[in-house]
Design a protein around this motif. Structure first.
Motif: not given
Length: 468
Positions: A191-201
């Protein structure tokens, strides 16, 4: 990424280097995100306009009569000229298949236009101003932002910094405390920033190789790194043409605006000149050297599908037969070929094919059509996914930055903090020196940012607060 600890002095050296890489990743992204968005959008526009509608009339079709016998090229040209009685024919583009039109490029009163002719009846099917369509509008933005030289320089800097973005992104992604599978498969339950970080990476690692290829092939057309460094060292040597006389013009004179129409490796090569008696056997002996005899020669020496014949320009100009994947003539870069013929004797003055290119020129001959999505439907689909991925990376990077910002930081950039126990200049300067040598404009830009970051941001409270 977890938020940076305020106690940067106690950070380990690897952790400090990670944070420094993150700061440079942020700075590079700050500059390149709008440019990458523009390049991805205009790149997709060009690919789909070219695939659906064509760039130079290559998609226009006609009915093939039972006898299937086309008119001579000179007869077709005469019909095309009726559209512009005061004009002259500059180039003929042969149809790729039997049911494609012939396209003639005409020049009248300094204006160039294209006329599509039914090769069997001579009827004019369509005509349009050259390089005035949506494809060319998108290409103008993609090439230099419609700003000319300043736009070219900005895009060259953006491309160089994008390479920094990719390299630092790979370093940040590298699995340290998790398995390789966990590094390439995003956690969709986060959730949150961790979700976006996972997709971004994850998406970043998948698209990194393609993005690097895009950046290198795109930079090969730029004014400094491309023209002055890489292309200059990989230009085809005219000395290989058996001492034929050379013109004062280079092959680049055959281009029109930002659109490249001659092979990359030939752009800076001088054109051969007519009128010397040099060369080898070409058109049929005793036959006049006309568009018809040149077309017959093209067929005789193996040109097929779509190719183009440029008419001689001036007293020393030559006939040029050219087939180039970059110009949508074929889907096989290895078939690229350029032949020059003396306008008076019909002798072949020069012939250059893929096998004659240098290693870098061969890489460009393959890489540019792949960059443009011209090597089949699979290439179009792959490039579309790559462009959409780049757009997502830009958007997700901005989202992560926004989510990381503390409340009440509306006017603050909030760059990742510089670790104080990291020898700031040592690691960064090695990277900057390499980039300055490899990509001069990007290197100079990074050196400038490094100086500003070290001299001003760290020492001026207002700037330190805005960036930190």
């Amino acid at each position: 990424m977890s938020d940076i600890s305020h106690n940067v002095r106690s950070a380990s050296a690897p952790n400090a280097f990670y944070r420094a890489a993150w700061r440079w990743h942020f700075y590079a992204g700050l500059f390149v995100v709008p440019f990458l968005m523009v390049l991805a959008v205009t790149g997709m526009m060009m690919m789909y306009i070219g695939y659906i509608d064509g760039r130079d009339g290559e998609k226009i079709t006609v009915s093939v009569p039972q006898d299937g016998q086309p008119l001579s090229v000179s007869e077709q040209a005469s019909q095309a000229l009726k559209q512009h009685p005061n004009g002259v024919v500059v180039e003929w583009l042969k149809g790729r298949t039997e049911n494609n039109v012939s396209v003639f490029r005409l020049k009248a009163d300094g204006v160039q236009s294209m006329v599509a002719v039914d090769p069997y009846t001579g009827d004019v099917v369509e005509s349009w101003d050259r390089r005035k369509g949506w494809y060319d509008f998108a290409d103008g933005i993609h090439s230099d932002l419609l700003l000319g030289t300043p736009g070219d320089r900005l895009l060259e800097i953006a491309a160089g910094l994008s390479i920094v973005l990719v390299v630092t992104g790979l370093y940040l992604w590298w699995p340290r405390d998790r398995s390789f599978v966990q590094s390439v498969v995003p956690n969709l339950t986060a959730r949150g920033r961790d979700f976006w970080k996972g997709l971004h990476s994850s998406i970043g690692i998948y698209v990194s190789v393609i993005l690097l290829a895009f950046l290198i092939t795109g930079m090969a057309w730029t004014g400094i790194w491309g023209s002055k460094i890489v292309q200059a060292w990989n230009t085809f040597p005219a000395e290989k043409w058996n001492n034929v006389p050379l013109s004062d013009s280079t092959h680049a004179a055959m281009n029109h605006g930002p659109v490249g129409e001659v092979p990359w490796t030939l752009e800076q090569t001088p054109m051969p000149a007519s009128g010397s008696g040099s060369g080898v056997s070409g058109t049929r002996e005793g036959a006049p050297v006309t568009i018809d005899s040149i077309a017959d020669l093209a067929a005789a020496i193996g040109f097929n599908a779509r190719y183009r014949i440029s008419y001689p320009q001036g007293d020393t100009g030559v006939w040029t037969i050219n087939q180039d994947t970059m110009s949508s003539d074929a889907e096989d870069p290895f078939s690229d070929r350029t032949v020059h013929i003396d306008q008076y004797t019909g002798k072949i003055l020069a012939s250059v094919g893929f096998a004659d290119y240098s290693l870098a020129a061969k890489a460009m001959a393959v890489g540019i059509p792949l960059h443009m999505g011209l090597v089949g439907l699979w290439n179009l689909v792959l490039n579309t996914l790559a462009c959409l991925s780049v757009i997502f990376l830009c958007v997700s990077g901005v989202v992560m930055w926004w989510m990381r910002r503390p409340k009440g930081a509306a006017l603050r950039i909030i760059a990742p903090k510089t670790p104080e126990n990291m020898p700031h200049w040592r690691g960064a300067m090695i990277l900057m020196l390499f980039l300055s040598l490899a990509f001069p404009l990007a290197g100079v830009t990074l050196l400038t940012v490094l100086a500003l970051d070290y001299v001003l941001v760290k020492r001026i409270p207002v700037l330190r607060k805005a960036f930190g």
